[in-house]
Design a protein around this motif. Sequence first.
Motif, short mmCIF file in Angstrom:
data_model
loop_
_atom_site.label_atom_id
_atom_site.label_comp_id
_atom_site.label_asym_id
_atom_site.label_seq_id
_atom_site.Cartn_x
_atom_site.Cartn_y
_atom_site.Cartn_z
N ASP A 1 -13.95 84.77 65.73
CA ASP A 1 -14.94 85.28 65.07
C ASP A 1 -16.43 84.74 65.54
OD1 ASP A 1 -14.93 82.47 64.23
OD2 ASP A 1 -14.61 82.77 62.09
N ARG B 1 -7.22 91.05 60.89
CA ARG B 1 -8.21 90.72 61.72
C ARG B 1 -8.56 90.98 63.08
NH1 ARG B 1 -9.39 85.84 60.66
NH2 ARG B 1 -10.30 84.81 62.74
N LEU C 1 -12.06 92.52 51.99
CA LEU C 1 -12.90 91.22 52.70
C LEU C 1 -12.39 91.11 54.07
CD1 LEU C 1 -14.84 88.75 52.45
CD2 LEU C 1 -12.76 87.48 51.43
N GLU D 1 -13.86 93.51 56.46
CA GLU D 1 -15.25 93.24 56.59
C GLU D 1 -15.32 91.98 57.68
OE1 GLU D 1 -19.11 91.22 54.37
OE2 GLU D 1 -17.42 91.94 53.22
N ASN D 2 -14.34 91.27 57.60
CA ASN D 2 -14.10 90.14 58.57
C ASN D 2 -13.80 90.66 60.09
OD1 ASN D 2 -11.85 87.54 59.33
ND2 ASN D 2 -13.88 87.51 59.49
N TRP E 1 -16.89 92.17 61.52
CA TRP E 1 -17.81 90.90 61.96
C TRP E 1 -17.29 90.72 63.24
CZ3 TRP E 1 -21.94 88.33 62.16
CH2 TRP E 1 -21.88 87.08 62.72
N MET F 1 -21.23 82.78 58.15
CA MET F 1 -20.37 84.01 58.18
C MET F 1 -18.99 83.45 58.25
SD MET F 1 -22.05 86.65 57.74
CE MET F 1 -20.90 88.19 58.01
N ALA F 2 -18.74 82.54 58.88
CA ALA F 2 -17.27 81.93 58.96
C ALA F 2 -17.05 81.45 57.86
CB ALA F 2 -17.22 81.00 60.14
N ARG G 1 -18.35 82.45 54.70
CA ARG G 1 -18.16 83.39 53.95
C ARG G 1 -16.69 84.25 53.98
NH1 ARG G 1 -19.51 88.01 51.34
NH2 ARG G 1 -18.87 90.10 52.30
N PHE G 2 -16.11 84.14 55.29
CA PHE G 2 -14.80 84.62 55.12
C PHE G 2 -13.69 83.57 54.81
CE2 PHE G 2 -17.28 87.59 58.08
CZ PHE G 2 -17.34 88.75 56.82
N GLU G 3 -13.93 82.63 54.52
CA GLU G 3 -12.99 81.11 54.18
C GLU G 3 -12.18 81.81 52.93
OE1 GLU G 3 -14.78 77.52 54.01
OE2 GLU G 3 -14.92 77.32 56.11
N ILE H 1 -10.92 84.26 52.58
CA ILE H 1 -9.63 85.30 53.05
C ILE H 1 -8.19 84.17 52.81
CG2 ILE H 1 -8.52 86.21 54.76
CD1 ILE H 1 -11.01 87.37 55.75
#
Length: 715
Positions: free
Chosen positions: A341, A555, A608, A611-612, A615, A642-643, A645-647, A649
């Motif tokens: 990411d 991902r 999500l 979206e990740n 990204w 951003m990383a 934000r995707f935690e 997941i």
Amino acid sequence: MKRYNFKNNLVILFLVTLLSVTACSFTTKDFDEDSDRDQVLIELITYVIEQGHFDMREIDDDFSQAVFKDYVKGLDPIKRHFLKSDFEEFEAFETQLDDQINNKNLIFFDLTVNRYKKRMAEAKAFYGELLEKPFDFTETEQINTNYDDVDYAENTKELKERWRQQFKFSTLSTFHDLKEEQEQQIEDGEDVEVKTDAELEEEAREITRESTENYFDTMSDLERKDWFSLYINSIVSQFDPHTNYFAPQDKDRFDISMSGKLEGIGARLQKQRDNVKIVEVISGGPAWTNGELEVGDLIQKVKQEDEEEPVDIRGMRLDDAVDLIKGPKGTQVSLTVKKVDGSTKVINIIRDVVEIEETYAKSSTVEKDGDVFGIINLPKFYFDMQNYNNRNAASDIKKELERLNEVGAEGLIIDLRNNGGGSLSTVVDIAGFFIEKGPIVQVRDAKNNTEVLRDKDADVIWDKPLVILVNELSASASEILAAAMQDYKRAVVLGSEQTYGKGTVQNVVDLNRWMRNSSFGDMGALKITTQKFYRINGGSTQLKGVESDVAVPDRYSFIDIGERDYENPMPWDKIAPADYKVWEGYENLDKVIAASKERLSSNKQIQLIEENAKWIKRQRDQDKFSLNYESYNEEMEMVENMAQRFEGINKFKTNLTYNSLPYEQTIMQKDSSLTQKRNRWHESLAKDVYVEEALNVLKDLNIAKNSSKLAARKE
């Protein structure tokens, strides 16, 4: 001769996945014993390919141009050595390499290697002055890392400027890390000697200097045979990505990897320009146990537990990077990794050997809405090379199916995600547990001879609903099983839009078998593509892989990771279908698939993840970076935000509870380590949205009561 299937291979392998065992027969040939060893090697390799490759490509001007492009790029991937005048001189040979190969002429090879050594010596003479003065990180400056779009330097002045930018970029990255580390130490209340920005810049510049010195020392140690291996592989890789030459030293590493005794982090690495990329995390290995390293990560620095500073391995030969990463069992290595990411993370791993037990099939039960379901995780299709009747994937799967039947499981998930392949025989046997007699896969050779491999056992171990989980890293043997179950309409395949797409078979051929005169020494080995897989419906698994019935983003959805993303992949094609009859056991298969797609379209966790994935794609496509600290820091902060934000997941959790089967619970009473491993797996399953949806599918599938449920061969 053993036949092997590789999910991917460029230079050095930590793990090799076995496919099947066959004899490899080529006719013999006499070679001119008075020739130069390299000339004999070219003649020998082209002869073996002509005799045995599945799809022999004509060695003509187009072939020559492709070899030229790959070889020159392999010599100088980021265009920091050759000048434009060098390249223009080389271009005179662009359409002549086919003739040179056929005539065993090495003029072009000798020219490029000698010129490379000259340019290397020149760079070694001037790099020191570029690192003498501090870099000004307040300037507005940018570096372009898309080297395919960058032309060669016009002159030495322009080349030195290119080196300066690369040094500045490397120093800026290290400076940023040192500054962040110091600020964190201060925030944590540690007793630390606070350094000024100037001191941190000097420290970062010194790290860049040491890394560059290591690079030049490494390159100075290279011998003619190392460069010749690169040239040979630029030739053989034109036939397909999996045809590869092993020089004697690489063949030794290959043989060692077969023993499974290598101690290290338990990952397979590949050189990607100046980076070392993770292409496989091996089940049961320390990286797998650690859980932080993943496919697609780039290792930038390596630090030993007894050293203060990490070693920057960007630009280092893969062999030397591997030597730094591997080490004795029980020691710690710290890896500075650029995640898929775009974020940067330091991962500490305790080296160990792969735990063999964790590479075997394992099962669990889960209750949903009053019904019990089973899940089997199969990391690879393993077998004993010496004796197939010993423990193998098929015999283990059979036991787990029988145990799941005993506890009354109403449906089954087979998890083939990240399974890179293995024994073809086990695939045929496993598929047979779910159908009556019938074809499983077709194998075709270069002469268009097609063999249909069949399940010949009429017994059916499991006649209840079945879902197969796959992703982009499900390859080869995994694709054969998923394809067969899909063609029979025996299972719902759920996962990535398509699987890896490797539908070819390789043989590893010892080149010394043709040599009567030992004066040439060890000639190495050649891995050569000799056959191709086809589904029972006639379509190849090559390139297209298996398209999921229910496609779900993950991902890896938008990044280059499959067979289709390599140069020179063999094409998809189709042959006549085998004679088979679909399973008639489901009465609502199409409705269940449609309902699953509808559910997932509004699933917040899946949204999500998608979206990740997008990204990650944007981050990996970025090729222009600021050399201004403030701009660089803003970019890094944005990546970290951003990383974070995707935690979410990883924080997702279902309300499902998974349990080991009774036989394993008995073992766990005496084995606390097994308890820990299973608890870790069960916790992972409870966070897995894909498994949750697979259970929904199993719950929805209805078995037809008045039909011939079992798939069978047409009479």
